[in-house]
Design an enzyme around this catalytic site. Structure first.
Site, PDB file in Angstrom:
ATOM      1  CG  HIS A 264      -1.881   0.692   1.195  1.00 20.22           C
ATOM      2  ND1 HIS A 264      -3.243   1.115   1.155  1.00 20.22           N
ATOM      3  CD2 HIS A 264      -1.748   2.331   1.233  1.00 20.22           C
ATOM      4  CE1 HIS A 264      -3.959   2.417   1.198  1.00 20.22           C
ATOM      5  NE2 HIS A 264      -2.402   3.202   1.546  1.00 20.22           N
ATOM      6  CD  GLU A 265       1.603   4.067   3.607  1.00 16.93           C
ATOM      7  OE1 GLU A 265       1.498   4.564   2.610  1.00 16.93           O
ATOM      8  OE2 GLU A 265       0.714   3.634   3.832  1.00 16.93           O
ATOM      9  CG  HIS A 268      -0.134   6.349  -0.913  1.00 19.30           C
ATOM     10  ND1 HIS A 268      -0.899   7.451  -1.488  1.00 19.30           N
ATOM     11  CD2 HIS A 268      -0.101   5.832  -0.078  1.00 19.30           C
ATOM     12  CE1 HIS A 268      -1.700   6.421  -0.750  1.00 19.30           C
ATOM     13  NE2 HIS A 268      -1.070   6.035   0.514  1.00 19.30           N
ATOM     14  CD  GLU A 294      -5.897   5.528  -0.235  1.00 23.76           C
ATOM     15  OE1 GLU A 294      -5.411   4.517   0.467  1.00 23.76           O
ATOM     16  OE2 GLU A 294      -4.453   6.401   1.116  1.00 23.76           O
TER      17      GLU A 294
HETATM   18 ZN   LIG Z   1      -2.695   5.391   1.469  1.00 28.10          ZN
END
Ligand SMILES: [Zn+2]
Length: 501
Positions: A264-265, A268, A294
């Site tokens: 997830h990170e 980003h 997101e």
């Molecule tokens: Zn996030």
């Protein structure tokens, strides 16, 4: 004109330097700072942010932007210089409306409110944050009132995170989404739950970190322009386009936490590392909205990371690293476990199908608080009631209820949650376009190859940073407006197959 542009860029670079330094202080606070450094650190960050705000709202910036208007109008819309002037003006016009004294008051209040939450959550004691939160609500309403003419008091706060969005649009969008998702949740949860007990054995931290590093490196995260450290609350931060960092949380008794958190990170971070490096130290060197950001993190975490193809690649490697825990597990059982759907209490641990319902509860509560139809004192009870009616489950205590997310305690109330669901919707639209351009992406993922997908995302989305608004970006990439259909089709298809719906 070129001299004026140069002067603008010089000013913007100094502002970016101050903000980069503040971000580094925040990163240090969240990773390595000793606890007793907190008070001075809060002051140091507030000072840097105030200086940055003062420099950005200097009347000289406004004059330069006025003088540069003819230059901007003579250039094509997406020319980097036109975009720089346009985006800087949009931010300038917003920030000059907020008095510096208010910014300082808000910043000081949020530091103490966050500290109160850090104590209140483990103590499971909402009363420790209630007075802070009442003040936060008052400050949030005052912030909105610096932007008169809104339709709903949450609109200025929503637009700040997700340009072009407002409460009425989101309420309609979320109602449509809820109507489609609830029957799917009901059909799945009427069946026996998937078995994920084997994910909850002991997985030593060092090996979890090593395998997480392998995965994010393969995705394309560049450690020469980043690093990864441990934190209780994972996040991504950037000090420059050459230094985009991620943090991770490891739970030795749950394999999925650090692995999917890292994906997830890193999602980003890939967005930020993919921005055109000519935009360095300007407002263009940023993602274009909370939702657009997101969309990237959740695309990598879920569309890629929780796909059958990715499991085909990853699972044999996990069996090598954790033979005692996984040698008796089948790839299919792993796929089912990481896609387990259940009515649960914690948003960050929620599956893809119920996730948006968690977001909608928070969004609706924010609107009610700002409208004045719900008081802070009644918030914990309203939280429990909404969980009971929307997810069929209610928390026993506030730790897993109203105290679970840091958002309302470290920032204003309003505009902080819709980005997650917008990201799911946009991510599905983007992924559909990527698959149309490159139908072989899933086959490549099954071999641990992500370069075609990453290349497409960089070319169509990442490189532009903040040049386009979210609406413009969606239109350019997908040929149409924001649309929930690709997301619903994905959820219905994937989980229909998994649960024979
Ligand atoms: Zn996030």
């Amino acid at each position: 004109m070129q001299n004026k542009l140069k002067e603008l860029k010089t000013r913007l670079m100094e502002i970016d330097d101050l903000r980069g330094a503040a971000a580094l202080l925040y990163w240090d606070q969240a990773t390595y700072m000793p606890p007793e450094g907190a008070e001075a650190r809060g002051r140091q960050m507030a000072t840097l942010e105030r200086l940055a705000h003062e420099k950005f709202t200097d009347a000289a910036v406004g004059t330069l932007l006025d003088q540069l208007r003819p230059h901007e109008e003579g250039l094509p819309y997406e020319h980097p210089e036109a975009a720089l002037i346009r985006v800087t003006r949009r931010q300038y016009e917003r920030e000059v409306k907020v008095p510096p004294a208010f910014t300082a008051e808000l910043s000081r209040h949020l530091t103490s409110s966050y500290e109160a939450w850090v104590k209140a959550r483990p103590a499971n004691d909402f009363s420790l944050v209630q007075p802070c939160l009442e003040k936060t609500l008052e400050l949030s309403r005052r912030l909105a009132d610096f932007f008169p003419g809104y339709e709903h008091i949450a609109d200025p706060l929503i637009t700040y995170e997700d340009e072009g969005m407002k409460a009425s649009i989101l309420r309609t969008l979320f109602a449509e989404l809820r109507e489609q998702l609830v029957p799917i949740v009901e059909a799945i949860t009427s069946q026996p739950p998937a078995d994920d007990a084997f994910l909850r054995q002991h997985y030593p931290e060092a090996r979890q970190l090593a395998v997480g590093r392998e995965v994010v490196e393969r995705m394309g995260y560049e450690f020469s322009r980043g690093r990864r450290d441990k934190t209780p609350h994972p996040f991504m931060t950037k000090f420059s386009l050459g230094d985009v960092r991620i943090t991770t949380r490891v739970e030795e008794n749950y394999l999925a936490e650090s692995l999917y958190g890292a994906m997830h990170e890193a999602g980003h971070a890939l967005y930020e590392q993919g921005i055109n490096r000519d935009f360095e130290a300007t407002p263009l060197a940023d993602g274009c909205s909370a939702g657009a950001h997101e969309a990237q993190s959740r695309l990598w975490e879920n569309r890629v990371g929780r796909s059958r193809e990715f499991c085909r690649f990853l699972f044999p490697r996990l069996q090598e690293v954790f033979p005692d825990q996984l040698s008796a597990v089948s790839p299919d059982a792993f796929y089912r476990a990481i896609n387990k759907v259940e009515r649960s209490l914690v948003r960050t641990a929620a599956d893809e199908v119920t996730y948006n319902l968690h977001v909608m509860i928070r969004f609706e509560l924010e609107l009610k608080l700002l409208e004045g139809s719900l008081s802070i004192a009644d918030l914990p009870q309203a939280w429990r009631e909404m969980y009971r009616s929307d997810l069929g489950i209610a928390p026993q205590d506030d730790r897993d209820g109203v105290l679970q997310d840091m958002h309302w305690y470290g920032a204003t109330i309003g505009g902080k949650f819709q980005g997650y669901t917008l990201g799911n919707i946009m991510g599905a639209q983007f992924y559909r376009s990527a698959l149309e351009a490159h139908p072989d992406i899933p086959e490549q993922i099954s071999r641990g190859r992500f370069d075609t997908l990453l290349g497409w995302l960089r070319e169509n989305i990442y490189q532009y940073g903040n040049v386009f608004t979210p609406d413009e970006l969606i239109e350019r990439v997908t040929g149409g407006p924001l649309n929930i259909d690709p997301y619903i089709a994905y959820i219905a298809g994937k989980y229909g197959e998994l649960y024979s719906l």
